[in-house]
Design an enzyme around this catalytic site. Sequence first.
Site, short mmCIF file in Angstrom:
data_model
loop_
_atom_site.label_atom_id
_atom_site.label_comp_id
_atom_site.label_asym_id
_atom_site.label_seq_id
_atom_site.Cartn_x
_atom_site.Cartn_y
_atom_site.Cartn_z
N ASP A 13 -2.02 1.32 -3.57
CA ASP A 13 -3.41 1.65 -3.26
C ASP A 13 -4.29 1.61 -4.50
OD1 ASP A 13 -3.77 1.98 -0.48
OD2 ASP A 13 -2.52 3.77 -0.55
N CYS A 63 5.49 5.44 -7.99
CA CYS A 63 6.25 5.21 -6.75
C CYS A 63 5.74 4.00 -5.97
CB CYS A 63 6.24 6.46 -5.87
SG CYS A 63 4.61 6.85 -5.23
N HIS A 65 2.08 -2.16 4.81
CA HIS A 65 3.19 -1.22 4.97
C HIS A 65 4.36 -1.85 5.72
CE1 HIS A 65 0.29 1.78 3.59
NE2 HIS A 65 1.38 2.27 3.05
C1 PEP Z 1 0.96 3.45 -2.98
O1 PEP Z 1 -0.18 3.40 -2.53
O2 PEP Z 1 1.30 2.88 -4.04
C2 PEP Z 1 2.01 4.18 -2.27
C3 PEP Z 1 3.19 4.38 -2.80
O3 PEP Z 1 1.74 4.59 -1.01
P1 PEP Z 1 1.67 3.62 0.27
O4 PEP Z 1 2.17 2.27 -0.15
O5 PEP Z 1 2.52 4.24 1.30
O6 PEP Z 1 0.22 3.63 0.60
MG MG Z 2 -0.76 4.74 -0.94
#
Ligand code: PEP
Ligand code: MG
Length: 550
Positions: free
Chosen positions: A451, A498, A188
Amino acid sequence: METIQGKSILNKIAIGRILYHRKSESQVVRRGVSDVREEIGRYEEALRKAEAELEVLYEKACQEVGKVNAAVFEVHKMMLTDEDYRDSVYNIITSQRVNAEYAVAVTADNFRRLFSEMEDEYFKARAVDVKDVSDRLLTLLSGNSLSGHVLSEPVILAAYDLAPSETVQLEKDMLLGFVTEQGSLNSHTAILARTMNIPALVSVPVKEEWDGKTAVIDGETGTLYIDPDEDFLRKMGKKKEDEENRERLLMELKDEEDVTLDGTRIRLYGNIGSVSDVADVLKYNAAGIGLFRSEFLYLGKETYPTEEEQFLAYRHVAEMMAGKEVIIRTLDIGADKTAGYFDLGKEENPAMGFRAIRICLERPEVFKTQLRAIYRASAFGKISVMFPMITSLWEVKRIKEIVENVKKELASRSVPFGQVALGIMIETPAAAVISRDLAREVDFFSIGTNDLTQYVLAIDRQNDKLDMFYDSHHPAVLKLIEYVAKCGHEAGCMVGICGELGADITLTEEFLRMGIDELSVSPAFLLPVRQKIRMTDLGNPSSLSTSGLL
Ligand code: PEP
Ligand code: MG
């Protein structure tokens, strides 16, 4: 000039002076000292600074969230000056002739245990405060407070590691870029750097001696240059200028539509981690916000953000977006995004542990506070809400019940709220596989490829040693995306992406052919993706192989 190869998070150049941030010592070392008076002096100095910090925090919190919610900082101040706590620290320093850090850590441990073993729930809960107060003292004793740095000029930050909570607190205007030793390309912290449009490298063995030296980050090659000579600086300055010129050219696409050559329209949205990121979403004229990572409102804090604080943030974003859709993801705390006051305990496998929607379903009061704030803000713009880390149908049904309760409660108090579309993130293999059933329950899906890749390929996205195995283009990932799009559409559910893969222009055509309705990307990628969409012709047979699961 020193040349160091790292891994690049964003293909951009930064030139500036290094500010070195010392590694945070999570492990306190016991050290013998010859001068106990000096050690007590160090402790008293840290105590004074901690009191001053808490005073500032209290005043700020009073203004922003009111006296009642600010009271936690008063409690912390009382603990700091508590005689028993102080006597214990003095005693350990003088009787064992040891360093102040060790004395504080031992005292903190004893007091924490004392509080947590008490019957009374109020006193039990004070154990967390003891930890907070002690951590503050330890940070000050190690001279290691990142927030304590007042940046007087833009810098390149060099650190052993940066937690997402630290990254989100950095002053964006003063940060030219950062380099860290730890951290994977999919963490992150890396995603935040992309969202904030900041050049950054990971896997760089940082050195304290770089502090104050001139450096260049070349995000294209993933190289860091320390102490470059004039000639090299000129060359990199020219490369940066070319980069800026290319950006200026792309800006011509700012007001163009997100439509392919054959007339297929797609919703191109931006991802944000904080209110300040909206500026870039507006700059590149995205059609909406497809992922507001709301957990960043919870990070780097002493306690939960209040309903009012959250409401103001969501309302602000909704108003700035002036009627364009804003999809708020409810808090996705856990794994690498932690806040001490959640008191989640240590887990062996935090990525598969107590996180995201699991916390919200276990702690409905925390969840409802956020939902109330979101619904209240929905009276001021077009807000949608989505839920992270879904694996089962019952979770979605339970969430919908809680949402209904919140709506009833607001209605009974005549609090206005708008029409809020409900969505879920598809980021676990389980959710992808049962997406046909899930689609009947919600208005939209948003595929979290970060994820999804982690869980489909069984690869810890935090582990930098595994970056070469973390392959979001793996057929298993792409087939699942195609399958989710098909199941979603069969039930009339919108399907977006996303995760970071949404910004990968080598896949844009493939996603469009799958029928993906929305791509939500870090603001820096909005124009390159728009350019790619506008160059794509879905009327022609694809030269790409589709994943072909169906
Ligand atoms: C993902 O897992 O693709 C996502 C957009 O959420 P994060 O990266 O915040 O876990
Ligand atoms: Mg995620």
